[in-house]
Design a protein around this motif. Structure first.
Motif, PDB file in Angstrom:
ATOM      1  N   UNK A  14      -7.807   2.698   1.347  1.00 40.14           N
ATOM      2  CA  UNK A  14      -7.985   1.383   1.956  1.00 40.14           C
ATOM      3  C   UNK A  14      -6.576   1.006   2.828  1.00 40.14           C
ATOM      4  N   UNK A  15      -5.619   1.718   2.273  1.00 42.11           N
ATOM      5  CA  UNK A  15      -4.278   1.271   3.275  1.00 42.11           C
ATOM      6  C   UNK A  15      -4.543   2.223   4.613  1.00 42.11           C
ATOM      7  N   UNK A  16      -5.029   3.293   4.454  1.00 41.13           N
ATOM      8  CA  UNK A  16      -5.190   3.985   5.894  1.00 41.13           C
ATOM      9  C   UNK A  16      -6.456   2.900   6.874  1.00 41.13           C
ATOM     10  N   UNK A  17      -7.196   2.638   6.094  1.00 38.67           N
ATOM     11  CA  UNK A  17      -8.399   1.560   6.802  1.00 38.67           C
ATOM     12  C   UNK A  17      -7.685   0.469   7.486  1.00 38.67           C
ATOM     13  N   UNK A  18      -6.564  -0.304   6.600  1.00 37.51           N
ATOM     14  CA  UNK A  18      -5.924  -1.363   6.818  1.00 37.51           C
ATOM     15  C   UNK A  18      -5.050  -1.063   8.222  1.00 37.51           C
ATOM     16  N   UNK A  19      -4.291   0.253   8.265  1.00 36.37           N
ATOM     17  CA  UNK A  19      -3.526   0.385   9.180  1.00 36.37           C
ATOM     18  C   UNK A  19      -4.119   0.990  10.633  1.00 36.37           C
ATOM     19  N   UNK A  20      -5.393   1.291  10.413  1.00 36.47           N
ATOM     20  CA  UNK A  20      -6.365   1.405  11.781  1.00 36.47           C
ATOM     21  C   UNK A  20      -6.671   0.199  12.219  1.00 36.47           C
ATOM     22  N   UNK A  21      -7.095  -0.838  11.345  1.00 38.80           N
ATOM     23  CA  UNK A  21      -7.415  -2.157  11.845  1.00 38.80           C
ATOM     24  C   UNK A  21      -6.187  -2.898  12.396  1.00 38.80           C
ATOM     25  N   UNK A  22      -5.053  -2.744  11.799  1.00 35.36           N
ATOM     26  CA  UNK A  22      -3.682  -3.200  12.767  1.00 35.36           C
ATOM     27  C   UNK A  22      -3.644  -2.488  13.764  1.00 35.36           C
ATOM     28  N   UNK A  23      -3.795  -1.306  14.035  1.00 41.81           N
ATOM     29  CA  UNK A  23      -3.672  -0.370  15.279  1.00 41.81           C
ATOM     30  C   UNK A  23      -4.532  -1.208  16.407  1.00 41.81           C
ATOM     31  N   UNK A  24      -6.091  -1.696  16.123  1.00 39.77           N
ATOM     32  CA  UNK A  24      -6.898  -1.974  16.869  1.00 39.77           C
ATOM     33  C   UNK A  24      -6.319  -3.657  17.216  1.00 39.77           C
ATOM     34  N   UNK A  25      -6.039  -4.231  16.136  1.00 39.98           N
ATOM     35  CA  UNK A  25      -5.295  -5.342  16.510  1.00 39.98           C
ATOM     36  C   UNK A  25      -3.901  -5.368  17.332  1.00 39.98           C
ATOM     37  N   UNK A  26      -3.453  -4.414  17.901  1.00 37.30           N
ATOM     38  CA  UNK A  26      -2.214  -4.303  18.687  1.00 37.30           C
ATOM     39  C   UNK A  26      -0.812  -4.732  18.005  1.00 37.30           C
ATOM     40  N   UNK A  27      -1.149  -4.488  16.499  1.00 39.03           N
ATOM     41  CA  UNK A  27       0.090  -4.765  15.851  1.00 39.03           C
ATOM     42  C   UNK A  27       0.420  -3.522  14.994  1.00 39.03           C
ATOM     43  N   UNK A  28      -0.173  -2.221  15.171  1.00 39.58           N
ATOM     44  CA  UNK A  28      -0.208  -1.164  14.522  1.00 39.58           C
ATOM     45  C   UNK A  28       0.958  -0.407  14.950  1.00 39.58           C
TER      46      UNK A  28
END
Length: 163
Positions: A21-35
């Protein structure tokens, strides 16, 4: 072929949910340009990702443009999306039993530090990790230094060839 030990997938899935779940959240943050690339890599290394089996003791992977990609997923739902997208329900190489795909859970650092090295020796081409490749937020961890061991990183190998 690359070999893995298959364990009790259900108990490993429960134990690894938080890390995935933490990995999936980090990936979503990356796509949102805040990763943060370092946080993303750290989350992958700590997560117990889901890796489909290609046979009794080997992991499913594919090759594209001279690079081998080992498939890993943050949830069973992401794995199912990939299987559906590839039409893999009928693929005997996936060791599907009673409509279910065999898989193992593997800590990300083991995939990066150990399994990829074995795969590179076996297939004789660079190898990286494709995470949730058929999902809304696919992520590639390429075979470059800082991600994979220097001994199999394409940029390190290229530097050595020109030295």
């Amino acid at each position: 072929m690359m070999h893995v030990r298959q364990g009790d997938g259900e108990s490993q899935i429960a134990a690894g949910d938080a890390g995935r779940a933490e990995l999936a959240a980090e990936i979503r943050d990356f796509y949102a340009e805040r990763g943060d690339p370092d946080a993303l890599l750290a989350a992958f290394r700590e997560a117990a990702v889901i890796v489909p089996m290609a046979g009794p003791r080997s992991l499913w992977n594919g090759s594209m443009r001279g690079t081998r990609w080992l498939y890993a997923f943050t949830s069973q739902g992401e794995l199912e999306r990939f299987v559906h997208a590839k039409g893999a329900q009928r693929d005997a190489d996936l060791a599907a039993q009673h409509g279910r795909i065999s898989f193992v859970t593997v800590l990300g650092f083991r995939l990066l530090d150990d399994v990829l090295s074995d795969l590179v020796r076996e297939v004789r081409e660079p190898a990286g990790i494709a995470v949730d490749v058929a999902g809304a937020y696919p992520m590639l961890l390429p075979p470059t230094s800082g991600i994979v061991p220097d001994a199999i990183a394409v940029d390190t190998l290229a530097q050595g060839a020109t030295a």
